[in-house]
Design a protein around this motif. Sequence first.
Motif, short mmCIF file in Angstrom:
data_model
loop_
_atom_site.label_atom_id
_atom_site.label_comp_id
_atom_site.label_asym_id
_atom_site.label_seq_id
_atom_site.Cartn_x
_atom_site.Cartn_y
_atom_site.Cartn_z
N ASP A 1 40.27 22.53 -31.68
CA ASP A 1 41.26 23.61 -31.67
C ASP A 1 40.92 24.72 -32.66
O ASP A 1 41.74 25.63 -32.89
N VAL A 2 39.72 24.69 -33.22
CA VAL A 2 39.34 25.64 -34.28
C VAL A 2 38.51 26.78 -33.70
O VAL A 2 37.55 26.56 -32.96
N ILE A 3 38.89 28.00 -34.05
CA ILE A 3 38.09 29.19 -33.72
C ILE A 3 37.17 29.47 -34.89
O ILE A 3 37.63 29.56 -36.04
N VAL A 4 35.88 29.59 -34.63
CA VAL A 4 34.92 29.80 -35.71
C VAL A 4 34.47 31.26 -35.74
O VAL A 4 34.20 31.87 -34.70
N GLY B 1 18.37 41.33 -35.27
CA GLY B 1 18.31 40.69 -36.58
C GLY B 1 18.83 39.26 -36.54
O GLY B 1 19.68 38.91 -35.71
N LEU B 2 18.33 38.44 -37.43
CA LEU B 2 18.73 37.04 -37.52
C LEU B 2 20.11 36.94 -38.15
O LEU B 2 20.39 37.59 -39.17
N TRP B 3 20.99 36.14 -37.56
CA TRP B 3 22.34 35.95 -38.08
C TRP B 3 22.63 34.44 -38.09
O TRP B 3 23.19 33.89 -37.15
N PRO B 4 22.23 33.75 -39.16
CA PRO B 4 22.39 32.29 -39.20
C PRO B 4 23.82 31.83 -38.99
O PRO B 4 24.07 30.82 -38.31
N GLY B 5 24.80 32.54 -39.57
CA GLY B 5 26.19 32.14 -39.39
C GLY B 5 26.60 32.09 -37.93
O GLY B 5 27.30 31.16 -37.49
N ARG B 6 26.16 33.07 -37.17
CA ARG B 6 26.49 33.09 -35.73
C ARG B 6 25.78 31.96 -35.00
O ARG B 6 26.37 31.32 -34.13
N GLU B 7 24.52 31.72 -35.33
CA GLU B 7 23.78 30.63 -34.69
C GLU B 7 24.47 29.30 -34.94
O GLU B 7 24.57 28.45 -34.05
N ILE B 8 24.92 29.09 -36.17
CA ILE B 8 25.61 27.85 -36.49
C ILE B 8 26.93 27.76 -35.75
O ILE B 8 27.28 26.72 -35.18
N ALA B 9 27.70 28.86 -35.75
CA ALA B 9 28.99 28.87 -35.06
C ALA B 9 28.82 28.56 -33.56
O ALA B 9 29.58 27.76 -32.99
N GLU B 10 27.83 29.18 -32.93
CA GLU B 10 27.59 28.91 -31.51
C GLU B 10 27.17 27.46 -31.30
O GLU B 10 27.57 26.82 -30.32
N GLY B 11 26.38 26.92 -32.23
CA GLY B 11 25.96 25.54 -32.14
C GLY B 11 27.13 24.57 -32.26
O GLY B 11 27.18 23.54 -31.58
N ALA C 1 36.33 25.27 -30.90
CA ALA C 1 36.81 25.72 -29.58
C ALA C 1 36.04 26.92 -29.06
O ALA C 1 35.60 26.94 -27.91
N GLU C 2 35.91 27.94 -29.89
CA GLU C 2 35.21 29.16 -29.48
C GLU C 2 34.76 29.93 -30.70
O GLU C 2 35.23 29.70 -31.81
N MET C 3 33.81 30.83 -30.47
CA MET C 3 33.27 31.65 -31.54
C MET C 3 33.72 33.09 -31.34
O MET C 3 33.65 33.63 -30.24
N ARG C 4 34.21 33.71 -32.42
CA ARG C 4 34.62 35.10 -32.38
C ARG C 4 33.95 35.86 -33.53
O ARG C 4 34.28 35.63 -34.69
N PRO C 5 33.00 36.77 -33.24
CA PRO C 5 32.34 37.54 -34.30
C PRO C 5 33.20 38.73 -34.74
O PRO C 5 32.86 39.88 -34.54
N SER D 1 41.85 40.78 -33.16
CA SER D 1 41.43 39.98 -32.02
C SER D 1 42.58 39.12 -31.52
O SER D 1 43.25 38.48 -32.32
N MET D 2 42.81 39.14 -30.22
CA MET D 2 43.80 38.24 -29.62
C MET D 2 43.16 36.86 -29.51
O MET D 2 42.13 36.71 -28.84
N ILE D 3 43.72 35.89 -30.19
CA ILE D 3 43.15 34.56 -30.15
C ILE D 3 44.20 33.57 -29.65
O ILE D 3 45.40 33.80 -29.75
#
Length: 214
Positions: free
Chosen positions: A66-69, A82-92, A100-104, A138-140
């Motif tokens: 139930d967590v949005i990352v 560009g490399l974005w490790p935080g996003r790669e981890i969140a998607e993983g 539940a889902e990733m929102r940048p 963002s509507m979450i």
Amino acid sequence: MPPLRSEIPLGTFAAYSPRGTSDTSIRSRQVRDIVKGVRRPLFEQFLDEMQAAPYREALAHVLGPDVIVVPVPRSAPLVNGGLWPGREIAEGLVSRGLAAEMRPMLSRVHAVPKSAFAKYGERPVPQTHYNSLDCEPSMISGTRITVIDDIVTKGATMLACAWRISDVLPGATIAAFSLIRTMGLRPDVEAIIDPHGGTINGAAYWSDRRDGNE
């Protein structure tokens, strides 16, 4: 102006020693480099470890279905490709059912000095990071949000990210997760995979308090 004193839950999966000389400490720096560089397939294998039931349970206070990352931005505005490790981890985490889902939602408006290269006492404080960040409304679908980064030392960036998200989503419950925590005040680490729960406390930036992890 965000509050000078606030606290958010923190979860970390692994630990590394910046200066330790044991075999485990040396390997921990190799793991750090793999994570920071998103070096596949080892990066993916490391994330796969998190799916084990004991680790899921240990990190349930910051991760879950139930967590949005929300990935933590890098220290400078992102460039194309560009490399974005935080996003790669969140998607993983999402692909493995750990979120539940990733929102940048967060972006860096202007660069700040990299904490890793700053001299002692010159690391950017949360207010500096806060002033350099923007958060898009963002509507979450949920109220549990966790900011995601690759490595945490004291947590100034993650705390500032939580403040920015609170600006646009004041009712959200916000936590932080970093794949690796820096154990800078200990000579060696005994284990690399070492799930840990704690807090990021803003008071640490306006006092002389220091602790062994964050």
